[in-house]
Design an enzyme around this catalytic site. Structure first.
Site, PDB file in Angstrom:
ATOM      1  N   ASP A 198       0.820  -1.215   0.000  1.00  0.00           N
ATOM      2  CA  ASP A 198       0.000   0.000   0.000  1.00  0.00           C
ATOM      3  C   ASP A 198       0.850   1.259   0.000  1.00  0.00           C
ATOM      4  O   ASP A 198       0.481   2.261  -0.617  1.00  0.00           O
ATOM      5  CB  ASP A 198      -0.998   0.004   1.160  1.00  0.00           C
ATOM      6  CG  ASP A 198      -0.383  -0.273   2.507  1.00  0.00           C
ATOM      7  OD1 ASP A 198       0.825  -0.555   2.575  1.00  0.00           O
ATOM      8  OD2 ASP A 198      -1.122  -0.209   3.517  1.00  0.00           O
ATOM      9  N   CYS A 199       2.005   1.235   0.669  1.00  0.00           N
ATOM     10  CA  CYS A 199       2.905   2.389   0.602  1.00  0.00           C
ATOM     11  C   CYS A 199       3.460   2.548  -0.812  1.00  0.00           C
ATOM     12  O   CYS A 199       3.643   3.673  -1.292  1.00  0.00           O
ATOM     13  CB  CYS A 199       4.039   2.232   1.606  1.00  0.00           C
ATOM     14  SG  CYS A 199       3.482   2.291   3.321  1.00  0.00           S
TER      15      CYS A 199
END
Length: 761
Positions: free
Chosen positions: A484-485
């Site tokens: 997700d980062c």
């Protein structure tokens, strides 16, 4: 006075960096820093938090904010606005609210482009670090007088009214949090009946009233054992031979979730070594204080499975306890005797080599707070004067955070995560003139934070996945990819690549985008969901081996709604800009991801959020992913059900408010008193806008926007409310920047998509 330093290596010979410490944030105490007026302001903030500590557990993280506002001479010059009852929300009032938020956000941006913030909440981070430093004899050097004072402040402030501490700052008292905090206070110099307002006396009473530390969960037993306040005979086995198993073995480390693997790696090393710290007079005192019977009379073997009910979130299946008993009774006696002891020696050597590999590839930050203390202790056990241990000591400041509730240890920092969300929030405002300088600095930070290489050497043999092209949760030195980062970092850089380089700086090279896409594609699961760190694929039955009583789903890597949805958004943007690159694979990813979201949607129309609270948060993300691939309210039943969920959970004041208890209970639980939470209100507002609610009935949107606008404070900030993050279904993480980011993002989307722009005369 305390102050925050940014991107500073402090000329320490045991520190090294891959990008000149961009994103590093460390605190130092300078007795000569600040005026008396500034010191008084800090004390007022501390006293205010103390006075309200039982009502509001999450800090406003105000110390560094005060510092930055002073240093940048920030003053809010845009008048505050309010929406009266019955008043129609105007474009200009929303614009004023946005500009006030943006001006404050600009003042809070660090010189290297990120936004500092604490990332704390669990009540088992700082305590093990203190234990390990005490064992190694470095406690006084690493934590001198002012540091100890602030750690104690933190423990006093977060102590519950019944004398105990929770698993996290908002949790009810449990044995693990209470024994760790009690021991920590004693190691920091408090007497058995010392501490503010009798903190130690109250804590010890809680412990003894709940069965003594014999009823501690497994992690508590291990930490007490390495300190010398418990015995290895009273712990379930953690054989280091696990690390030399053949790869075909179902429980091979390569098949485990990375955090589980890297926590039990140093634990198994210390277990295999039967490590125990020096038995000091204080350790002997603790043996007397923490048990309701004589230490020498305890039958340790019979205590291994004892866990007080308050700590039992995940009870062991009987089959797992049978496995531990088999290892304890049959396997361990063999492995500690010749010739089988040779196998143990080999296993210990393999295990410490894995620890060194992980240390080197994270620049001795390690993957997280729990691992940091344990890996550091393993290195000290191997060589107390060695370079590895000294490199570990040099990275302790990366974990330390000071706020109005004291000094605590971070998970490891949320620099990249917060910055990538903040930039997208800024872009949503369309306030180009106001945000251009902020975007350029933020863009520089995100570009400098992308991981440029894979782990060193034959990383697959060390159970590591590719990292090249990824972004971490914190900074580049940390080195651990997260999906997700990576998707949020990729989204930012793709969106900024469409803007003039004169405004936001040079865009990344296409190959860097390709590397990020490669990582995202590599983490999609067979069911279409996106995993967090490494490919997931093992059978869920292995979760029955979960050795921790405190957390759920920790043995294997799992997919999540948030990682899947953000991956969809990023790849849709990428496909538009680079339509020929891996087109078929991307289209398959999007199709499978959509199917995954439809399949895991809850019966009430919500989605379960793994990393935020909980159904409100997950639903916001899922709607973003569905919108990105062209799903609408009209053509998608899942969106209609999600909208219904959000509309039916809206509060009378126009907001949304969900309790963190939704996460462990796995069902929607409202905040007590039907209160609203501004971050959740902003998330729900964005979710509804993504479903184009304004085309059906904008009234719920106006009501939510009114609450957000009227909640803005005089300086452009928003009040800190409940903790916003969660992990592994049972523990909270505090993200103070969420109150600035999500409110700005939601109101930016609201102004752009819901309100008609005034006609220029």
């Amino acid at each position: 006075m305390w102050r925050l330093k940014i991107a500073d290596g402090n000329n320490n010979p045991y520190l090294y960096s891959t990008n000149n410490f961009v994103g590093r944030q460390t605190w130092e105490f300078d007795p000569n820093y600040g005026t008396q007026e500034e010191r008084d302001e800090v004390e007022q903030a501390r006293q205010h938090f103390w006075n309200n500590r039982h009502q509001f557990k999450a800090t406003g993280d105000v110390l560094w904010r005060m510092q930055f506002i002073r240093e940048k001479r920030f003053k809010q010059t845009i008048p505050q606005v309010k929406i009266e009852d019955g008043e129609e929300i105007s474009y200009d009032k929303v614009t004023a609210t946005l500009r006030r938020s943006v001006h404050l956000l600009a003042a809070l941006q660090a010189d290297d482009g990120h936004w500092p913030a604490e990332n704390t909440g669990p009540m088992f981070f700082i305590q093990p670090l203190v234990i390990c430093l005490y064992i190694t004899g470095h406690l006084d050097r690493v934590f001198p007088k002012e540091h100890k004072k602030e750690i104690l402040r933190y423990l006093y402030t977060q102590q519950n009214e019944d004398g105990g501490w929770g698993l996290h700052i908002e949790g009810q008292s449990i044995m693990f949090g209470t024994i760790m905090s009690y021991v920590c206070m004693r190691l920091l110099g408090e007497g058995p009946d010392g501490g503010l307002n009798g903190a130690c006396t109250k804590a010890r009473k809680w412990i003894l009233d709940h069965g003594s530390v014999l009823a501690s969960p497994s992690w508590g037993k291990i930490y007490l054992t390495i300190l010398g306040v418990h015995e290895w005979e009273g712990c379930n086995p953690l054989p280091p031979e696990f690390w030399i198993l053949p790869s075909i073995f179902p429980m091979h480390p390569a098949k485990m979730w990375c955090y589980c693997r890297l926590i039990y790696m140093p634990m198994s090393y210390l277990y295999g070594r039967r490590f125990v710290g020096p038995i000091t007079p204080l350790v002997l005192q603790l043996r007397e204080e923490l048990y309701s019977q004589s230490y020498n009379d305890i039958k340790w073997k019979s205590t291994r499975h004892l866990v007080v009910k308050e700590d039992l979130h995940y009870p062991h299946p009987w089959l797992q306890d049978l496995m531990w008993d088999g290892l304890y009774i049959f396997t361990e006696p063999l492995l500690t005797r010749w010739p089988f002891s040779k196998l143990r020696e080999k296993a210990l050597k393999t295990t410490i080599n894995h620890i060194h590999y992980e240390d080197e590839n994270s620049r001795y930050i390690t993957i997280g707070a729990v691992e940091k203390s344990l890996c550091m202790l393993a290195c000290w056990d191997e060589d107390p004067d060695g370079v590895c241990f000294k490199k570990h000591l040099a990275r302790i400041p990366d974990y330390i955070w000071v706020s109005e509730d004291g000094l605590k240890m971070q998970s490891f920092g949320s620099q990249l995560w917060d910055a990538s969300l903040a930039i997208q929030a800024l872009l949503a405002t369309d306030l180009n003139h106001d945000i251009e300088p902020i975007l350029r600095k933020g863009h520089d930070f995100i570009k400098a934070s992308q991981v440029k290489d894979n782990p060193s050497g034959d990383f697959k043999s060390m159970y590591r996945h590719i990292t090249k092209g990824s972004w971490t949760f914190s900074d580049q030195d940390h080195g651990w990819q997260t999906s997700d980062c990576t998707t949020e970092g990729l989204k930012c850089c793709l969106l900024l690549s469409k803007m003039s380089a004169e405004i936001v700086g040079e865009k990344m090279q296409p190959e860097q985008f390709y590397d990020a896409v490669n990582l995202i594609l590599s983490l999609q699961c067979k069911n279409g969901g996106e995993a967090g760190w490494e490919p997931a694929g093992e059978s869920n039955w292995l979760e029955f081996l979960n050795p921790s009583e405190l957390f759920e789903d920790i043995v294997l890597e799992h997919d999540s709604v948030e990682c899947t949805a953000t991956g969809m958004q990023a790849l849709v943007i990428f496909k538009k800009l680079y339509p020929k690159h891996r087109r078929e694979e991307i289209e398959k990813f999007l199709k499978d991801a959509c199917g995954y979201l439809e399949k895991v949607q809850m019966q009430d129309g919500s989605w379960y959020g793994e990393w935020g609270i909980c159904f409100t948060y997950g639903t916001c993300f899922a709607l973003g992913g569905m919108e990105a691939i062209g799903k609408t309210y009209e053509n998608c039943e899942a969106i209609r059900r999600a909208v219904n969920f959000l509309l039916t959970t809206q509060r009378n004041d126009g907001g949304w408010g969900e309790s963190y208890r939704s996460s462990p209970k796995k069902k929607y639980v409202p905040l007590e008193g039907n209160r609203s939470n501004l971050v959740q209100t902003a998330c729900a507002l964005m979710g509804l806008i993504r479903s184009k609610q304004e085309e059906r009935d904008p009234t719920p949107l106006h009501r939510a926007a009114k609450l957000l606008i009227n909640s803005q404070m005089e300086n452009g900030d928003f009040p800190q409310e409940e903790t916003g993050g969660v992990f592994k279904k049972n523990c909270l993480l505090h993200y103070p920047m969420y109150r600035n980011i999500y409110t700005l993002w939601a109101l930016g989307e609201y102004r752009k998509k819901v309100l008609p722009q005034p006609t220029k005369v």
